[in-house]
Design a protein around this motif. Structure first.
Motif, PDB file in Angstrom:
ATOM      1  N   MET A   1       8.204  10.521  -8.655  1.00 18.96           N
ATOM      2  CA  MET A   1       8.051   9.007  -8.235  1.00 18.96           C
ATOM      3  C   MET A   1       7.397   8.792  -7.261  1.00 18.96           C
ATOM      4  O   MET A   1       7.517   9.201  -6.278  1.00 18.96           O
ATOM      5  CB  MET A   1       9.571   8.679  -8.432  1.00 18.96           C
ATOM      6  CG  MET A   1       9.654   7.178  -8.385  1.00 18.96           C
ATOM      7  SD  MET A   1      11.418   6.684  -8.272  1.00 18.96           S
ATOM      8  CE  MET A   1      12.286   7.411  -9.510  1.00 18.96           C
ATOM      9  N   SER A   2       6.444   7.462  -7.246  1.00 18.60           N
ATOM     10  CA  SER A   2       6.126   7.064  -6.062  1.00 18.60           C
ATOM     11  C   SER A   2       6.044   5.515  -6.267  1.00 18.60           C
ATOM     12  O   SER A   2       6.138   5.166  -7.402  1.00 18.60           O
ATOM     13  CB  SER A   2       4.550   7.745  -5.886  1.00 18.60           C
ATOM     14  OG  SER A   2       3.768   7.553  -6.956  1.00 18.60           O
ATOM     15  N   ALA A  26      12.551  13.478  -4.143  1.00 24.63           N
ATOM     16  CA  ALA A  26      11.402  13.046  -3.394  1.00 24.63           C
ATOM     17  C   ALA A  26      11.460  11.534  -3.091  1.00 24.63           C
ATOM     18  O   ALA A  26      11.001  11.332  -1.711  1.00 24.63           O
ATOM     19  CB  ALA A  26      10.015  13.243  -4.379  1.00 24.63           C
ATOM     20  N   GLN A  27      11.596  10.593  -3.948  1.00 26.09           N
ATOM     21  CA  GLN A  27      11.807   9.211  -3.556  1.00 26.09           C
ATOM     22  C   GLN A  27      12.889   8.891  -2.370  1.00 26.09           C
ATOM     23  O   GLN A  27      12.485   8.275  -1.386  1.00 26.09           O
ATOM     24  CB  GLN A  27      12.362   8.300  -4.845  1.00 26.09           C
ATOM     25  CG  GLN A  27      12.362   6.892  -4.567  1.00 26.09           C
ATOM     26  CD  GLN A  27      11.129   6.236  -4.204  1.00 26.09           C
ATOM     27  OE1 GLN A  27       9.950   6.839  -4.422  1.00 26.09           O
ATOM     28  NE2 GLN A  27      11.125   4.997  -3.348  1.00 26.09           N
ATOM     29  N   TYR A  30      11.226  10.110   0.733  1.00 24.64           N
ATOM     30  CA  TYR A  30      10.184   8.960   1.368  1.00 24.64           C
ATOM     31  C   TYR A  30      11.080   7.852   1.892  1.00 24.64           C
ATOM     32  O   TYR A  30      10.704   7.692   3.058  1.00 24.64           O
ATOM     33  CB  TYR A  30       9.113   8.679   0.240  1.00 24.64           C
ATOM     34  CG  TYR A  30       8.833   7.411   0.411  1.00 24.64           C
ATOM     35  CD1 TYR A  30       7.415   7.531   1.225  1.00 24.64           C
ATOM     36  CD2 TYR A  30       8.855   6.222  -0.174  1.00 24.64           C
ATOM     37  CE1 TYR A  30       6.783   6.164   1.581  1.00 24.64           C
ATOM     38  CE2 TYR A  30       8.166   5.245   0.149  1.00 24.64           C
ATOM     39  CZ  TYR A  30       6.992   4.934   0.967  1.00 24.64           C
ATOM     40  OH  TYR A  30       6.265   3.851   1.293  1.00 24.64           O
ATOM     41  N   ALA A  57       8.621  14.727   1.122  1.00 25.12           N
ATOM     42  CA  ALA A  57       8.349  14.044  -0.047  1.00 25.12           C
ATOM     43  C   ALA A  57       6.658  14.290  -0.603  1.00 25.12           C
ATOM     44  O   ALA A  57       6.535  14.286  -1.992  1.00 25.12           O
ATOM     45  CB  ALA A  57       8.208  12.613   0.364  1.00 25.12           C
ATOM     46  N   HIS A  62       5.335  12.990  -4.129  1.00 24.29           N
ATOM     47  CA  HIS A  62       5.253  11.408  -3.960  1.00 24.29           C
ATOM     48  C   HIS A  62       4.046  11.269  -3.458  1.00 24.29           C
ATOM     49  O   HIS A  62       3.843  11.610  -2.254  1.00 24.29           O
ATOM     50  CB  HIS A  62       6.609  11.169  -2.836  1.00 24.29           C
ATOM     51  CG  HIS A  62       6.821   9.618  -2.988  1.00 24.29           C
ATOM     52  ND1 HIS A  62       6.171   8.747  -2.380  1.00 24.29           N
ATOM     53  CD2 HIS A  62       7.969   9.114  -3.773  1.00 24.29           C
ATOM     54  CE1 HIS A  62       6.727   7.519  -2.543  1.00 24.29           C
ATOM     55  NE2 HIS A  62       7.862   7.979  -3.293  1.00 24.29           N
ATOM     56  N   ARG A  63       3.414  10.391  -4.255  1.00 23.19           N
ATOM     57  CA  ARG A  63       1.845   9.925  -3.736  1.00 23.19           C
ATOM     58  C   ARG A  63       1.853   8.721  -2.683  1.00 23.19           C
ATOM     59  O   ARG A  63       0.839   9.088  -1.753  1.00 23.19           O
ATOM     60  CB  ARG A  63       1.272   9.201  -5.170  1.00 23.19           C
ATOM     61  CG  ARG A  63       0.856  10.421  -5.985  1.00 23.19           C
ATOM     62  CD  ARG A  63       0.188   9.746  -7.281  1.00 23.19           C
ATOM     63  NE  ARG A  63       0.791   8.587  -7.843  1.00 23.19           N
ATOM     64  CZ  ARG A  63       1.087   8.293  -9.126  1.00 23.19           C
ATOM     65  NH1 ARG A  63       0.464   9.019  -9.910  1.00 23.19           N
ATOM     66  NH2 ARG A  63       1.882   7.252  -9.308  1.00 23.19           N
ATOM     67  N   THR A  64       2.848   8.106  -2.513  1.00 19.79           N
ATOM     68  CA  THR A  64       2.782   7.194  -1.464  1.00 19.79           C
ATOM     69  C   THR A  64       2.925   7.847  -0.048  1.00 19.79           C
ATOM     70  O   THR A  64       2.520   7.437   1.136  1.00 19.79           O
ATOM     71  CB  THR A  64       3.781   5.977  -1.553  1.00 19.79           C
ATOM     72  OG1 THR A  64       3.489   5.404  -2.800  1.00 19.79           O
ATOM     73  CG2 THR A  64       3.843   5.010  -0.413  1.00 19.79           C
TER      74      THR A  64
END
Length: 79
Positions: A1-2, A26-27, A30, A57, A62-64
């Motif tokens: 998720m991101s 992961a969220q 972050y 993350a 997690h892309r962000t």
């Protein structure tokens, strides 16, 4: 998720985020990094620990978090 920047929702607690982050979500990793970097939810500001959680993350997909890490590296490179 991101997604975009972390914004605490009503009812969020630092301890709940921390527990989920330690479980590998992961969220939450972050979100914990954001709390530590920005002092959200009364977290002590700790950039070193924030960096640790951004890395976890990002490693979890997690892309962000990966984006933030990239910007952090670029900032350090040019300072």
């Amino acid at each position: 998720m991101s997604g975009g920047p972390f914004r605490p929702a009503p009812g969020d607690s630092l301890e709940a985020i921390r527990r989920a982050a330690f479980c590998g979500e992961a969220q939450s990793q972050y979100a914990l990094a954001e709390c530590l970097r920005r002092g959200l939810l009364r977290a002590p500001v700790d950039e070193a620990q924030a960096l640790v959680w951004y890395r976890k993350a990002a490693a979890a997909g997690h892309r962000t978090a990966a984006f933030v890490l990239n910007n952090w590296r670029n900032r350090a490179h040019f300072e």
